[in-house]
Design an enzyme around this catalytic site. Sequence first.
Site: not given
Ligand code: AMP
Length: 190
Positions: A72, A109
């Site tokens: 995205r 995770e």
């Molecule tokens: P993180 O690595 O935990 O910061 O997660 C970021 C990635 O996961 C990004 O590419 C987001 O598009 C996706 N992501 C994480 N949580 C969500 C959520 N609640 N809704 C949509 N996309 C998420």
Amino acid sequence: MFHVEHKYKINMTLEEVKAAIRNVPDFPIPGIQFKDITTALARHDCLCWMKDEIVNHYKDLGITQVVGIESRGFILAPAVAMEIGAGFVPIRKHNKLPAETVSYTYTKEYGYDTIQIHKDALNENDIVLIHDDILATGGSMEAAINLVKKLGVKKIYVNCIIELEGLNGRKYLQGKADDLYFLFGIEVDE
Ligand code: AMP
């Protein structure tokens, strides 16, 4: 300096843009409130508003390459790159890029993930903007920063459209890039 001409009129408030993001409960697994940006991307006014906010923030910083994180991060990164006078470089999941790559493996995770970038895509003269749609815990963005750092660039800016508040992603990334900018925050459980 680069000058951005607007060919359309956008009269949107931040609240209207936020309201255009769809919340999908329990996707992809129970307990996750998935922030679906497709409903905002489908609206010309929202799409332009988000792109313009990013362009206006970064247009005078001498950025040479906008790096998008699969998948995205690929939506707005090229549009921003075209307007600020930069190129576009993809960070992809393992084994998708055809030429010589550098890799970075990080813990998620459940298990591990490896991301890759073409070895010749960036060099020590580049000023880079790394873009993704949403910052949650900051793990994916940290991995992207570490991957880009392997290519020895001059400066790294970080941008996401949405910062999920309550997960401390911003704090987690503090000091790991030259600048962090998120268009707006949304409560993770909102
Ligand atoms: P993180 O690595 O935990 O910061 O997660 C970021 C990635 O996961 C990004 O590419 C987001 O598009 C996706 N992501 C994480 N949580 C969500 C959520 N609640 N809704 C949509 N996309 C998420």
